[in-house]
Scaffold this motif. Structure first.
Motif, short mmCIF file in Angstrom:
data_model
loop_
_atom_site.label_atom_id
_atom_site.label_comp_id
_atom_site.label_asym_id
_atom_site.label_seq_id
_atom_site.Cartn_x
_atom_site.Cartn_y
_atom_site.Cartn_z
N VAL A 37 0.84 -1.21 0.00
CA VAL A 37 0.00 0.00 0.00
C VAL A 37 0.87 1.25 0.00
CG1 VAL A 37 -2.08 -0.92 1.08
CG2 VAL A 37 -0.18 -0.18 2.52
N VAL A 38 0.37 2.30 -0.65
CA VAL A 38 1.10 3.57 -0.65
C VAL A 38 0.73 4.36 0.61
CG1 VAL A 38 1.26 3.72 -3.16
CG2 VAL A 38 -0.74 4.69 -1.99
N GLY A 39 1.45 5.45 0.87
CA GLY A 39 1.05 6.35 1.96
C GLY A 39 2.02 6.44 3.11
N GLY A 40 2.90 5.42 3.25
CA GLY A 40 3.92 5.48 4.28
C GLY A 40 3.36 5.37 5.69
N ALA A 41 4.20 5.73 6.66
CA ALA A 41 3.80 5.66 8.07
C ALA A 41 2.61 6.57 8.32
CB ALA A 41 4.98 6.07 8.95
N ALA A 42 2.56 7.68 7.58
CA ALA A 42 1.49 8.66 7.83
C ALA A 42 0.11 8.02 7.67
CB ALA A 42 1.63 9.85 6.88
N ILE A 43 -0.03 7.14 6.66
CA ILE A 43 -1.35 6.57 6.40
C ILE A 43 -1.52 5.19 7.04
CG2 ILE A 43 -2.98 5.85 4.57
CD1 ILE A 43 -2.39 8.84 4.58
N ASN A 44 -0.43 4.44 7.10
CA ASN A 44 -0.60 3.03 7.49
C ASN A 44 -0.29 2.70 8.94
OD1 ASN A 44 -1.38 2.01 4.80
ND2 ASN A 44 0.60 2.90 4.25
N THR A 45 0.68 3.39 9.54
CA THR A 45 1.02 3.03 10.93
C THR A 45 1.12 4.24 11.86
OG1 THR A 45 3.36 3.12 10.31
CG2 THR A 45 2.31 0.94 10.34
N GLY A 46 1.07 5.44 11.31
CA GLY A 46 1.34 6.62 12.16
C GLY A 46 0.18 7.57 12.28
N THR A 47 0.28 8.68 11.55
CA THR A 47 -0.63 9.80 11.75
C THR A 47 -2.10 9.42 11.65
OG1 THR A 47 1.07 11.05 10.58
CG2 THR A 47 -0.96 12.21 11.08
N ILE A 48 -2.52 8.93 10.49
CA ILE A 48 -3.97 8.71 10.28
C ILE A 48 -4.52 7.60 11.17
CG2 ILE A 48 -5.73 8.12 8.56
CD1 ILE A 48 -4.67 11.04 8.42
N PRO A 49 -3.84 6.42 11.26
CA PRO A 49 -4.40 5.40 12.16
C PRO A 49 -4.51 5.90 13.60
CG PRO A 49 -2.66 4.48 10.82
CD PRO A 49 -2.66 5.94 10.54
N SER A 50 -3.48 6.61 14.08
CA SER A 50 -3.53 7.04 15.48
C SER A 50 -4.59 8.13 15.68
CB SER A 50 -2.16 7.52 15.98
OG SER A 50 -1.72 8.65 15.27
N LYS A 51 -4.77 8.98 14.67
CA LYS A 51 -5.79 10.03 14.81
C LYS A 51 -7.19 9.46 14.61
CE LYS A 51 -2.80 11.68 15.84
NZ LYS A 51 -1.34 11.59 15.94
N ALA A 52 -7.31 8.46 13.73
CA ALA A 52 -8.61 7.81 13.57
C ALA A 52 -8.97 7.08 14.86
CB ALA A 52 -8.56 6.82 12.40
N LEU A 53 -7.97 6.43 15.45
CA LEU A 53 -8.22 5.72 16.72
C LEU A 53 -8.65 6.71 17.80
CD1 LEU A 53 -8.08 3.10 18.37
CD2 LEU A 53 -5.70 3.65 18.90
N ARG A 54 -7.99 7.86 17.81
CA ARG A 54 -8.35 8.88 18.81
C ARG A 54 -9.80 9.32 18.65
NH1 ARG A 54 -8.49 14.48 19.33
NH2 ARG A 54 -7.63 15.29 21.28
N GLU A 55 -10.18 9.57 17.38
CA GLU A 55 -11.57 9.99 17.15
C GLU A 55 -12.54 8.89 17.57
OE1 GLU A 55 -12.54 12.93 16.42
OE2 GLU A 55 -10.60 13.76 15.90
N LYS A 94 -8.43 3.44 4.11
CA LYS A 94 -8.62 3.01 2.73
C LYS A 94 -8.90 4.22 1.83
CE LYS A 94 -11.33 0.13 -0.31
NZ LYS A 94 -11.55 1.27 -1.18
N ASN A 95 -9.75 5.13 2.30
CA ASN A 95 -10.05 6.33 1.51
C ASN A 95 -8.79 7.15 1.25
OD1 ASN A 95 -12.69 5.64 1.43
ND2 ASN A 95 -13.36 7.08 3.00
N GLU A 96 -7.94 7.27 2.26
CA GLU A 96 -6.70 8.04 2.11
C GLU A 96 -5.79 7.38 1.06
OE1 GLU A 96 -5.41 10.93 3.57
OE2 GLU A 96 -7.47 11.28 4.22
N ILE A 97 -5.70 6.05 1.13
CA ILE A 97 -4.84 5.32 0.16
C ILE A 97 -5.38 5.53 -1.26
CG2 ILE A 97 -4.13 3.00 -0.58
CD1 ILE A 97 -4.02 2.27 2.44
N ASP A 98 -6.71 5.43 -1.41
CA ASP A 98 -7.31 5.64 -2.73
C ASP A 98 -7.01 7.05 -3.25
OD1 ASP A 98 -8.28 3.12 -2.64
OD2 ASP A 98 -10.35 3.67 -2.14
N LEU A 99 -7.09 8.02 -2.34
CA LEU A 99 -6.82 9.42 -2.74
C LEU A 99 -5.39 9.56 -3.27
CD1 LEU A 99 -8.39 11.67 0.05
CD2 LEU A 99 -8.85 11.78 -2.41
N ILE A 100 -4.45 8.96 -2.54
CA ILE A 100 -3.04 9.08 -2.96
C ILE A 100 -2.82 8.40 -4.31
CG2 ILE A 100 -0.65 8.48 -2.35
CD1 ILE A 100 -1.63 8.56 0.61
N ARG A 101 -3.38 7.20 -4.46
CA ARG A 101 -3.25 6.49 -5.75
C ARG A 101 -3.83 7.35 -6.88
NH1 ARG A 101 -0.83 2.02 -6.50
NH2 ARG A 101 -0.45 0.62 -4.79
N GLY A 102 -4.97 7.98 -6.57
CA GLY A 102 -5.62 8.85 -7.55
C GLY A 102 -4.72 10.02 -7.94
#
Ligand SMILES: Cc1cc2nc3c(=O)[nH]c(=O)nc-3n(C[C@H](O)[C@H](O)[C@H](O)COP(=O)(O)OP(=O)(O)OC[C@H]3O[C@@H](n4cnc5c(N)ncnc54)[C@H](O)[C@@H]3O)c2cc1C
Length: 472
Positions: A37-55, A94-102
């Motif tokens: 998957v594209v997106g790096g730590a920001a999308i897959n293990t860092g920023t977005i997962p941790s912020k989604a978990l927080r929400e 998943k939406n973030e990954i799709d956006l980046i691929r797009g």
């Protein structure tokens, strides 16, 4: 062999923005990504997962006033497991990954899946699961990011002694957790897990959390973490970490507990230990020597102000070049590196970097801290607004929020903004814009703000600061 104007290694925030900027300049670009998957730590293990978990945690614990995405999920489930929370976050990821691929597709950027390494300074080998290929590059940007530091002396696994990567794979919240490291990642996860009812002990070698933020805000955070049940062991160094057999009657699911011994002689035990001290540049395996480069002992690559390495056609951006190692700054470094390598002039307001810490409560800052101004001998006054004196703060029920403006005593320009409470990470950008345009705080006194909004804090804090200045 395919030949490119630019090969970018890594598809995290730095790699994405570098590739897209170069493509916008009409260059032929390829990005190489070792993960499926594209997106790096920001999308897959860092920023977005941790912020989604927080929400999700805020919604699950009834702290979020407006949470459509998790609302149904929480209502349907009642008591939630960590796995359920993560599953609820998957749609966002998943939406973030799709956006980046797009974005890659619409900018005609080739995406190659495989591990990149240098064969020589202009030739990159890409080793995929099923195939190998090599691509030629006039210019290269190394944007490989970092991974959690895992000292060899510690027996990491998937359950008992973990890093932030494994935390996202836990099925259930542990009954208790030891968080080692009071930096951004340790503090954010400590506050989230405490909100879920986990018994949290946080150990930090320094005498306070988050040593780069304003001391008053750090103190407020420490107070609120303690109120939430977190035990803070500040000024304590961990000297060893190991697994031990859980005593009979413990709530451990696998009969194992994590144990940390502190320099002060204390022994701490919990069902799980989150090791959150430092991250290591992901440069191992890049074969940097073949490109004439070397990384430091933390895997980082040195660059100049143009993001250029010691080899002129090779640039590096993002976490792999070190501090501040944020998704936000990585994006800008990526964009700037592409402009610089292709001789495109571009402006950046990089001097006014905002910092966002998504602990509960959240924190944000831009500019100088009081400590820095005092050390530098800059005369300043602080103007403060408490959320509880603001109508929007009352509507939100946020009694603890606070915004502080640091004002130059003579010029009345804004030197720094510090906030803790609901929306702090959004609110900070008003101050950031004012600082970039060298505004005085009179702007906030004379401006009209929507009402009731948290933005009104700026007016109240400016008036408070100017009142204090009147007495000087
Ligand atoms: C738990 C956590 C929470 C965070 N929260 C925030 C936050 O709230 N706000 C914020 O701004 N930042 C946050 N960050 C930091 C943010 O995630 C990073 O700053 C950002 O991801 C760095 O971007 P990057 O492009 O440098 O690297 P990365 O996002 O790490 O991407 C690097 C990519 O390179 C790939 N790669 C590595 N080696 C190779 C190779 N040899 N070949 C091919 N591909 C390779 C990797 O697979 C990866 O996809 C957080 C980080 C963590 C861990």
């Amino acid at each position: 062999m395919r030949q490119y104007d630019l090969v970018v290694i890594g598809t995290g925030p730095a790699g994405q923005k570098c590739a897209i900027q170069a493509a916008k300049l009409g260059k032929r670009v390829c990005v190489v990504e070792r993960c499926e998957v594209v997106g790096g730590a920001a999308i897959n293990t860092g920023t977005i997962p941790s912020k989604a978990l927080r929400e999700a945690i805020l919604a699950a614990t009834g702290r979020s006033p407006f949470m459509p995405r998790f609302g149904d999920f929480v209502a349907a489930r009642g008591r939630v497991s960590l796995r359920d929370l993560f599953n609820a976050c998957q749609t966002i990821i998943k939406n973030e990954i799709d956006l980046i691929r797009g974005h890659f597709a619409s900018n005609r950027i080739d995406v190659c899946t495989g591990r990149a390494s240098f064969r020589d300074p202009h030739l990159i080998d890409i080793e995929g699961e099923h195939a190998r290929e090599a691509v030629g590059a006039d210019r290269v940007c190394i944007a490989v990011g970092t991974q959690p530091a895992r000292p060899k002396s510690i027996e990491f696994d998937e359950i008992d002694i973990i890093t932030s990567d494994e935390l996202l794979r836990l099925r259930e919240p542990p009954a208790s957790i030891l968080v080692v490291g009071g930096g951004v990642i340790g503090t954010e996860y400590a506050s989230m897990l405490a909100a879920l009812g986990v018994k949290v002990t946080l150990v930090e070698g320094r005498n306070r959390l988050l040593d780069f933020i304003d001391a008053e805000v750090a103190e407020a955070l420490q107070y609120h973490l303690r109120q939430a049940g977190v035990t803070l062991r500040l000024g304590e160094k961990v000297v060893s970490i190991k697994k031990v057999e859980a005593p009979s009657g413990s709530r451990s699911t696998n009969n194992v507990m994590a144990e940390a011994t502190l320099e002060s002689g204390k022994t701490l035990r919990a069902d799980c230990l989150l090791y959150a001290i430092g991250r290591q540049g992901a440069t191992e395996g890049l074969n940097l020597e073949a490109a004439g480069l070397a990384a430091d002992d933390r895997g980082r690559i040195r660059v100049n102000e143009q993001y250029q390495t010691a080899v002129p056609h090779i640039y590096a951006a993002g976490d792999v070049i070190g501090f501040p190692a944020l998704a936000s700054t990585s994006m800008e470094q990526g964009r700037m590196s592409a402009c610089n390598m292709f001789g495109q002039a571009c402006d950046s307001y990089g001097k006014f970097l905002p910092y966002g810490i998504y602990s509960i409560p959240e924190i944000s800052m831009v500019g100088w801290t009081e400590e820095q101004l005092t050390n530098e001998g800059v005369p300043y006054e602080a103007g403060v607004a408490q959320y509880k004196e603001i109508a929007r703060g009352q509507l939100l029920g946020d009694e603890i929020g606070m915004l502080k403006l640091l004002i130059h005593q003579e010029s009345r320009t804004l030197l720094g903004v510090h906030a803790i409470g609901t929306g702090a990470t959004e609110l900070i950008h008003i101050g950031q814009a004012a600082m970039a345009f060298n505004a005085t705080v009179d702007y906030f006194v004379n401006a009209v703000f929507n009402w009731p909004t948290l933005a009104e804090c700026y007016k109240v804090a400016a008036l408070n600061g100017l009142n204090k200045l009147r007495n000087i």
